[in-house]
Design a protein around this motif. Structure first.
Motif, PDB file in Angstrom:
ATOM      1  N   LEU A 197      15.752  50.445 -10.640  1.00 17.02           N
ATOM      2  CA  LEU A 197      16.720  49.420 -11.275  1.00 17.02           C
ATOM      3  C   LEU A 197      16.327  48.807 -12.099  1.00 17.02           C
ATOM      4  CD1 LEU A 197      19.595  48.079 -10.676  1.00 17.02           C
ATOM      5  CD2 LEU A 197      18.058  47.199  -8.484  1.00 17.02           C
ATOM      6  N   VAL A 198      16.770  48.363 -13.338  1.00 18.67           N
ATOM      7  CA  VAL A 198      15.863  47.376 -14.265  1.00 18.67           C
ATOM      8  C   VAL A 198      16.210  46.450 -14.747  1.00 18.67           C
ATOM      9  CG1 VAL A 198      15.156  47.713 -16.843  1.00 18.67           C
ATOM     10  CG2 VAL A 198      15.505  49.924 -15.092  1.00 18.67           C
ATOM     11  N   TYR A 199      15.869  44.924 -14.830  1.00 18.67           N
ATOM     12  CA  TYR A 199      16.159  43.952 -15.163  1.00 18.67           C
ATOM     13  C   TYR A 199      14.818  42.510 -15.572  1.00 18.67           C
ATOM     14  CZ  TYR A 199      14.173  42.900 -10.632  1.00 18.67           C
ATOM     15  OH  TYR A 199      13.886  42.798  -9.574  1.00 18.67           O
ATOM     16  N   GLY A 222      20.913  39.391 -19.846  1.00 14.75           N
ATOM     17  CA  GLY A 222      20.422  38.977 -18.786  1.00 14.75           C
ATOM     18  C   GLY A 222      21.475  40.213 -18.180  1.00 14.75           C
ATOM     19  N   ARG A 223      21.743  41.182 -18.570  1.00 16.58           N
ATOM     20  CA  ARG A 223      22.657  41.933 -17.344  1.00 16.58           C
ATOM     21  C   ARG A 223      21.351  42.950 -16.471  1.00 16.58           C
ATOM     22  NH1 ARG A 223      27.940  43.938 -20.996  1.00 16.58           N
ATOM     23  NH2 ARG A 223      28.107  42.492 -21.605  1.00 16.58           N
ATOM     24  N   VAL A 224      21.964  43.916 -15.704  1.00 11.50           N
ATOM     25  CA  VAL A 224      21.347  44.791 -15.276  1.00 11.50           C
ATOM     26  C   VAL A 224      21.411  46.324 -15.852  1.00 11.50           C
ATOM     27  CG1 VAL A 224      20.098  45.726 -12.680  1.00 11.50           C
ATOM     28  CG2 VAL A 224      20.714  43.957 -12.782  1.00 11.50           C
ATOM     29  N   GLY A 225      20.288  47.052 -15.745  1.00 10.88           N
ATOM     30  CA  GLY A 225      20.557  48.927 -15.793  1.00 10.88           C
ATOM     31  C   GLY A 225      20.394  49.600 -14.848  1.00 10.88           C
ATOM     32  N   LYS A 273      20.349  36.522  -9.977  1.00 13.08           N
ATOM     33  CA  LYS A 273      19.759  37.269  -9.149  1.00 13.08           C
ATOM     34  C   LYS A 273      21.084  38.238  -7.856  1.00 13.08           C
ATOM     35  CE  LYS A 273      15.729  34.120  -8.798  1.00 13.08           C
ATOM     36  NZ  LYS A 273      15.058  32.965  -8.174  1.00 13.08           N
ATOM     37  N   GLU A 274      22.501  37.375  -8.148  1.00 16.88           N
ATOM     38  CA  GLU A 274      23.201  38.330  -6.976  1.00 16.88           C
ATOM     39  C   GLU A 274      23.445  39.464  -7.747  1.00 16.88           C
ATOM     40  OE1 GLU A 274      27.949  36.964  -6.096  1.00 16.88           O
ATOM     41  OE2 GLU A 274      26.908  35.311  -7.144  1.00 16.88           O
ATOM     42  N   ASP A 275      23.602  39.447  -9.527  1.00 19.44           N
ATOM     43  CA  ASP A 275      24.219  41.250  -9.969  1.00 19.44           C
ATOM     44  C   ASP A 275      23.031  42.005  -9.707  1.00 19.44           C
ATOM     45  OD1 ASP A 275      26.256  39.819 -11.351  1.00 19.44           O
ATOM     46  OD2 ASP A 275      25.108  39.451 -12.492  1.00 19.44           O
ATOM     47  N   VAL A 276      21.659  41.732  -9.335  1.00 19.42           N
ATOM     48  CA  VAL A 276      20.563  42.490  -9.311  1.00 19.42           C
ATOM     49  C   VAL A 276      20.566  42.958  -7.620  1.00 19.42           C
ATOM     50  CG1 VAL A 276      17.647  42.600  -8.819  1.00 19.42           C
ATOM     51  CG2 VAL A 276      18.561  40.976 -11.202  1.00 19.42           C
ATOM     52  N   GLU A 293      12.127  48.490 -10.680  1.00 23.20           N
ATOM     53  CA  GLU A 293      12.687  48.576  -8.321  1.00 23.20           C
ATOM     54  C   GLU A 293      12.222  50.313  -9.220  1.00 23.20           C
ATOM     55  OE1 GLU A 293      14.734  45.974  -6.541  1.00 23.20           O
ATOM     56  OE2 GLU A 293      13.719  44.191  -7.501  1.00 23.20           O
ATOM     57  N   LYS A 294      11.635  51.250  -7.577  1.00 23.69           N
ATOM     58  CA  LYS A 294      11.830  52.496  -7.713  1.00 23.69           C
ATOM     59  C   LYS A 294      12.402  52.820  -5.499  1.00 23.69           C
ATOM     60  CE  LYS A 294       9.285  56.380  -6.825  1.00 23.69           C
ATOM     61  NZ  LYS A 294       7.951  57.454  -6.718  1.00 23.69           N
TER      62      LYS A 294
END
Length: 502
Positions: free
Chosen positions: A185-187, A249-252, A194-197, A171-172
């Motif tokens: 935002l990379v996942y 399963g983490r967010v980058g 979904k809550e973390d994202v 996501e930009k």
């Protein structure tokens, strides 16, 4: 009819406008910048304006793909004919001044045909960037050796190359009121919680700052507790570490012009994991990981324990060792706490000097300075030789952490521990430990407890945090971060062995 490849703007209209009026507005918006070029052509009886910032566009592409087709013949141009004729994509139709300026400063070329209702911008940025190289902060022996660069495009390319799946989402976002910076935002859509994202997306969108200098300052804006000394997001230069975390399963988060990726959520124990552990045999990887945790305890507690024992608790020291300590400290005029602080400060000065000087000189200063100053301090009676060994072991133990941030945190924590041990002995050490535990229990990372899987207790994740098991036992992802899909691979297929002839 919708025009091919065009996105329209929705705010105050700038066009249509006369060529002279548009020139004036563009020059004012660019503050008469000498690098801003405006070229006015008359083609087929109509005027066409081409404008760009000369130092940030690709000259060859400008000449071959824009100016050459534009000036060819006496063709009557319209905006749609121009889009169809030029061999470039990513064209954007603009009708307001601020969007045109934003496109220009990012390396776009603008084209306006007189009396048309919109102008077109084509991005052809000429970005200076270094080639992919090894990481200086996170060196590894086994596994991939490439590292992120300052180019967001290059970094995304390395992640896409490793994770060639349509499930990967980037996501930009643009953050920065005065100097907008692109952030991704990379996942993995069907894996990340979904809550973390949503939490990470919301924190980034709500951020109001002038500019983002780098990924590291960005973490200070969006982390859970800005007053804590402990880092709450993992920062890495390794695409392998970044992509592995996404697969768990983490967010980058990736930031343009930054060679560092952000991983969230994370726990205290994640900072002692290394991508190298995955490429080792499970028993060797487990031994090294456990060794790092022991090194953490040694680095934080060895020097304070030495000070407390010599100041208040002689009875805990064996008699032969006590005799040696007494002989070593016979000529030292300072109390143990002052002596320990002096040596710790000396170690930090040498470390900082070695980091700031050129590489070859810095290594020489670190080695020669440590030996010469240490021997001189013992000979002058300013410190004991045993304390030099204790401080050196503590310093070495702090460097075993794969993350530079957590290693620096441990070194800072050591100083208040030494001071309290010098005034209160073991009671001061225990009080410090209790304070640290209480603080860590309150810290969170993207809303997740910082001491997972110890608190809350998740025994199933111990094999993914403190040690490793063979791959056929490691069938599920970490329960602590609650990914959408817990199963990594089926249990039956994990243990199934095949011959080469099957």
């Amino acid at each position: 009819m919708k025009k091919r490849g065009m996105r329209r703007s929705n705010s105050k209209e700038l066009l249509p406008s006369s060529i002279e009026n548009l020139k004036t507005k563009l020059q004012e918006a660019m503050h008469n910048n000498p690098d801003f070029q405006i070229r006015d052509f008359e083609i087929g009886g109509q005027r066409v304006l081409v404008f760009y910032i000369s130092i940030i566009v690709k000259k060859q592409q400008l000449n071959d793909n824009i100016l050459a087709p534009l000036l060819k013949g006496d063709k009557q141009w319209t905006t749609q004919k121009l889009i169809n004729a030029l061999p470039l994509g990513n064209n954007v139709a603009q009708t307001k001044l601020n969007e045109v300026v934003d496109a220009l400063v990012q390396g776009s070329v603008g084209i306006y045909i007189e009396k048309e209702s919109e102008l077109i911008t084509y991005p052809i940025p000429d970005q200076e960037k270094r080639s992919v190289d090894k990481s200086d902060k996170e060196s590894t022996v086994l596994g991939p050796q490439d590292a992120f660069t300052e180019s967001l495009t290059t970094n995304l390319n390395m992640i896409r190359w490793r994770m060639n799946t349509g499930d990967l989402v980037t996501e930009k976002l643009l953050i920065g009121e005065r100097v907008p910076t692109e952030i991704r935002l990379v996942y993995l859509k069907n894996l990340a919680n979904k809550e973390d994202v949503q939490t990470m997306r919301q924190r980034l969108q709500d951020l109001v700052v002038d500019r983002i200098e780098d990924a590291t300052p960005l973490t200070y804006y969006i982390e859970d507790s800005s007053t804590s000394i402990f880092p709450q997001f993992y920062q890495t230069e390794l695409p392998s570490r970044f992509s592995y975390s996404l697969s768990m399963g983490r967010v980058g988060v990736l930031v343009d012009k930054s060679p560092t990726g952000i991983i969230a959520p994370t726990s205290l124990f994640s900072f002692f994991e290394s991508t190298e552990d995955v490429f080792m045999r499970w028993n060797v990887g487990s031994f090294i990981r456990i060794l790092r945790f022991f090194a953490l305890i040694i680095s934080a507690m060895l020097t304070p324990a030495y000070v407390a024992a010599l100041t208040f608790h002689y009875e805990v020291i064996p008699t032969p060792l006590l005799t040696t300590l007494g002989a070593s400290r016979a000529a030292v005029p300072f109390p143990p706490v002052f002596e320990a602080l002096l040596l710790e400060l000396l170690i930090e000065l040498l470390r900082e000097a070695g980091a700031r000087l050129p590489t070859k000189v810095g290594q020489t200063i670190g080695i020669v300075g440590g030996i010469v100053i240490g021997q001189a301090a013992v000979a002058a009676g300013l410190t004991s030789n045993i304390l030099i060994i204790v401080v050196a072991i503590s310093a070495l133990a702090s460097f075993t952490a794969p993350s530079y941030l957590i290693g620096s945190t441990i070194r800072v924590i050591r100083f208040p521990l030494i001071i309290l041990s010098g005034f209160l002995g073991l009671i001061g050490i225990m009080a410090s430990i209790c304070f640290l535990i209480i603080h860590l229990l309150k810290v969170t990372s993207l809303g997740r407890p910082y001491l997972l899987p110890i608190y809350p207790f998740v025994g199933k994740d111990f094999s993914k945090t403190f040690y490793r098991l063979p791959y056929y036992f490691n069938l599920k992802r970490s329960f602590s971060y609650k990914p959408q899909d817990m199963i990594r691979y089926p249990k039956k297929k994990a243990r199934k062995m095949k011959d080469i002839d099957d």
